[in-house]
Write an enzyme that holds these catalytic residues in place. Structure first.
Site: not given
Lengths: 81, 365
Positions: B117-118, B121, B127
């Site tokens: 997930h990170e 980014h 998101h």
């Protein structure tokens, strides 16, 4: 302006305020009673809309439940741009 | 995406792991990070090179509370990690909260999932509001392929597809409760709430909650399979039984009961039955009905045995109903059968269908 629901205790209210400050840019500090409260409601609505909750602007149980879940916090990208 | 669609100007990205969590072996951290990068490399032309010194595009570190970027972590739970979108200096950097317990499995926070997930980014993904997407901001444990359609569309809009890979099959998006063609996998009560299973998700309907709440099954019950075929509650025993294929699990409240999964044949169903389509407990009779293809069976909860004289035909014994059932629920003398996008309200006493509704009318649609 909306009052906290009776079920919302001070602890939950603080949690919500901290959450909205961190993730939704709720301004910190007092800016006049009416304005702060309007911003609070607007930020709750923004958050409820993102998480597909019922958009009420109130700190209801389902909103609080999402706020309490473990999550990622994207830092403010403005600080290095 | 982040504002201005921030992305790396070239496809060869470097990363460096600055420090390691004591929760895991160093090799496990390396593997989690590499696998998390591969999640994105699989669907883009991006390549990731590990460097051991100097400045890398993506600097990865573990820290607690204030850890050098004026974006402090908050101790155990709450914030797990954060990462900066592509850019110079701190751009692309990924920080994990050392106050969390990092694991390789579902026992605490799975480092691979959070890293995937990170690193999304770090590549420019913001998101997602799709609860099934990797980029949804709330942590949930899941096994298997991580990316949803939304994640893949997002990353490929920035970098394009992987020219060396055939198109991967993404996870389907979260089901939309107001899709007129929506069907259910299973419906059950759980201590006064209604739980509706659909694909990898369930909706929770609480009498005091104005809107249904959609959650990944794995989020609440990591050991349950991603697909539930049938479920029912026996309120006298305070048990909810969940069926998937030839196995069944039992819940007591939201907790899994030890000793499960068990084979559905333990109930007395013949071995040729490979799945239960729907199950419903009839409080007035103490019987549970199991629906399998065009037939149904009756199970006596008190004796724990199948009633004789079954299976019987659904079509013949529930006049007005279709010949198959996806899910069933019982309330005050009425059986609600769900089949595809239709819901049949059947009066158990007058033995006829009294109303036909859309399946998703139960979800306020």
């Amino acid at each position: 302006f909306p009052l906290p629901l009776p079920s919302v205790n001070k602890e939950n209210w603080n949690l919500a305020e901290k959450y909205l400050r961190r993730f939704y840019g709720l301004p910190a500090g007092l800016q006049g009673r009416q304005r702060t409260s309007g911003a609070f409601e607007a930020k709750i609505k923004e958050m409820q809309h993102f998480f597909k909750l019922k958009v009420t602007g109130n700190l209801d149980d389902s909103t609080l439940e999402v706020m309490k879940q473990a999550r990622c916090g994207v830092p403010d990208i403005g600080e290095y741009n | 995406h982040f504002p201005r669609d921030l992305k790396w100007p070239n496809n060869n990205i470097t990363f460096r792991i600055l420090n390691y969590t004591p929760d895991l072996d160093k090799s496990d951290v390396d593997r989690a990070i590499r696998n998390a990068l591969n999640v994105w490399a699989d669907v883009t032309p991006l390549t990731f090179k590990k460097v051991h010194r100097g400045i890398a595009d993506i600097m990865i570190s573990f820290g607690s509370k204030e850890h050098g970027d004026y974006n402090p972590f908050d101790g155990p739970n709450g914030l797990l990690a954060h990462a900066y979108p592509p850019g110079q200096g701190i751009g692309g950097d990924t920080h994990f909260d050392e106050d969390e317990l990092w694991t390789k499995d579902s026992s605490a926070y799975n480092l691979f999932i959070v890293a995937a997930h990170e690193l999304g980014h770090s590549l420019g993904m913001s998101h997602s509001s799709d609860a099934g997407a990797l980029m949804y901001p709330i942590y949930s444990y899941s096994k298997g392929y991580l990316l949803s359609e939304d994640d893949i569309e997002g990353i490929q809009a920035l970098y394009g597809p992987n020219p060396n890979r055939s198109k991967v099959k993404p996870r389907p998006d979260a089901p939309n409760k107001c899709d007129p063609m929506l069907s259910f996998d299973a419906v059950t009560e759980l201590r006064g709430e209604t739980i509706i299973f659909k694909d990898r998700f369930y909706w929770r309907l609480h009498p005091q909650m104005p809107e249904p709440e959609q959650t990944l099954i794995k989020f609440t019950w990591p050991v349950l399979p991603n697909k539930v075929d049938a479920a029912y509650e026996n309120p006298e025993k305070d048990r909810v039984i969940i069926f998937s294929g030839i196995r069944m699990w039992a819940l007591n409240g939201y907790n899994l009961v030890e000793g499960y999964p068990k084979y559905i044949h333990k109930l007395g169903l013949p071995k040729k039955i490979r799945k239960v389509d729907a199950a419903v407990y009839i409080r007035d009779t103490g019987k549970t009905l199991f629906f399998t293809e065009e037939d149904y069976w009756s199970y006596d909860e008190a004796s724990g045995t199948m009633d004789s004289g079954y299976p019987r035909s659904i079509e013949e014994n529930f006049p007005g109903m279709d010949d198959e059932v996806d899910a069933a629920a019982y309330h005050d003398g009425y059986l609600n059968f769900f089949h595809e996008h239709m819901q049949y309200e059947y009066s158990y006493n007058s033995r006829k269908v009294i109303r036909i509704l859309r399946t998703n009318s139960i979800l306020n649609c």
